[in-house]
Design an enzyme around this catalytic site. Structure first.
Site, PDB file in Angstrom:
ATOM      1  N   GLU A  72      -1.378  13.638  -2.364  1.00 42.33           N
ATOM      2  CA  GLU A  72      -2.416  12.847  -1.598  1.00 42.33           C
ATOM      3  C   GLU A  72      -2.400  13.318   0.044  1.00 42.33           C
ATOM      4  O   GLU A  72      -2.670  12.742   0.669  1.00 42.33           O
ATOM      5  CB  GLU A  72      -1.831  11.775  -1.468  1.00 42.33           C
ATOM      6  N   HIS A  91       2.619   6.347   3.191  1.00 38.35           N
ATOM      7  CA  HIS A  91       1.854   5.859   2.661  1.00 38.35           C
ATOM      8  C   HIS A  91       2.099   5.222   1.532  1.00 38.35           C
ATOM      9  O   HIS A  91       3.451   5.565   0.905  1.00 38.35           O
ATOM     10  CB  HIS A  91       0.948   7.021   1.849  1.00 38.35           C
ATOM     11  N   HIS A  93       2.853   2.799  -2.271  1.00 36.43           N
ATOM     12  CA  HIS A  93       2.884   1.886  -3.562  1.00 36.43           C
ATOM     13  C   HIS A  93       3.613   0.512  -3.538  1.00 36.43           C
ATOM     14  O   HIS A  93       4.017   0.177  -3.811  1.00 36.43           O
ATOM     15  CB  HIS A  93       2.717   2.790  -4.051  1.00 36.43           C
ATOM     16  N   TYR A 112      -2.566 -14.963  12.183  1.00 38.86           N
ATOM     17  CA  TYR A 112      -3.124 -13.559  13.553  1.00 38.86           C
ATOM     18  C   TYR A 112      -2.311 -12.432  13.316  1.00 38.86           C
ATOM     19  O   TYR A 112      -2.427 -11.804  14.043  1.00 38.86           O
ATOM     20  CB  TYR A 112      -2.585 -14.611  14.838  1.00 38.86           C
ATOM     21  N   HIS A 154      -3.863   1.210  -5.534  1.00 35.51           N
ATOM     22  CA  HIS A 154      -3.799   2.279  -5.612  1.00 35.51           C
ATOM     23  C   HIS A 154      -1.991   1.802  -4.195  1.00 35.51           C
ATOM     24  O   HIS A 154      -1.057   1.893  -4.832  1.00 35.51           O
ATOM     25  CB  HIS A 154      -4.782   3.217  -4.349  1.00 35.51           C
ATOM     26  N   TYR A 207       0.395  -7.085  25.915  1.00 36.53           N
ATOM     27  CA  TYR A 207       1.957  -6.726  25.410  1.00 36.53           C
ATOM     28  C   TYR A 207       2.241  -5.136  25.248  1.00 36.53           C
ATOM     29  O   TYR A 207       2.841  -5.080  26.059  1.00 36.53           O
ATOM     30  CB  TYR A 207       1.960  -8.139  24.075  1.00 36.53           C
TER      31      TYR A 207
HETATM   32 ZN    ZN Z   1      -0.272   6.694  -3.703  1.00 35.44          ZN
END
Ligand code: ZN
Length: 210
Positions: A72, A91, A93, A112, A154, A207
């Site tokens: 990926e 990343h 899953h 929020y 995904h 902030y």
């Molecule tokens: Zn993935």
């Protein structure tokens, strides 16, 4: 570079220990010189070693003899090329974010804290086969003015100025996904107006400055 590789390994292991991604799913990278250091293809995070972390240039080049990057890697490359403030990417899953992503829907301003991703929603990138340039394009689109998004059928992706912040953002996206699913079980939740969300956004910006 050694300490950066160790940092990638530390957070890759945390994908497992913090239950953001099981075994070898998901991936972690950190910007380095004219490219990035990323977790390798197909390795279990629990057994990662320093030499397993792969350097990929911003042109998408890597030395296969030294290891093969996660399949990926293309969306990591495109995020580093398109977002100058991206220094690290997580990343995952993760269960709840993935569950929401299977509906191909964004997470609206039901809480929020959604502003943590940069605006009044957390978009969902349109599905494409993993590892393709097409998926990468969809992710860049969903990340317009955002630093996190879901990826259809995904998972999710988050970037920040360092790995600790990117990881925390991914954890927050997971938490919000869990709360959103829970809220939906009671019917349609009240969605905050853009006016209300803008107030939160400006508070969050002040902030950060402070
Ligand atoms: Zn993935």
């Amino acid at each position: 570079m050694k300490s950066l590789r160790n940092e990638v390994i530390k957070y890759a292991k945390m994908l497992n220990s913090k239950k953001l991604s099981a075994l070898r799913s998901g991936n972690i990278s950190i910007r380095y010189k004219e490219g990035f250091l990323i977790t390798p293809s197909g390795a279990k995070y629990s057994s990662l070693k320093n030499k397993d972390i792969v350097f990929v240039s911003l042109k998408g080049e890597f030395d296969e003899k030294k290891g093969v990057p996660s399949s990926e890697w293309r969306f990591h490359q495109d995020i580093y090329l398109n977002k100058m403030d991206a220094k690290a990417i997580v990343h995952a899953h993760s269960n709840y974010a993935t569950a929401v992503s299977t509906h191909g829907k964004e997470i609206p301003a039901f809480h929020y804290m959604v502003v943590i991703a940069g605006g009044n929603n957390i978009r969902c990138a349109k599905y494409e086969t993993y590892g393709t340039r097409e998926l990468s394009k969809n992710i860049i689109k969903a990340l317009n003015l955002r630093n996190a998004c879901l990826i259809g059928n995904h998972g999710q992706i988050a970037y920040a100025s360092n790995l600790s912040k990117a990881f925390e953002l991914a954890e927050e996206v997971e938490n919000l996904s869990n709360q959103y699913i829970t809220a939906l079980k009671m019917g349609k939740p009240k969605i905050l107006s853009s006016k209300e969300m803008n107030k939160v956004l400006s508070k969050a910006k002040n902030y950060k400055k402070g």
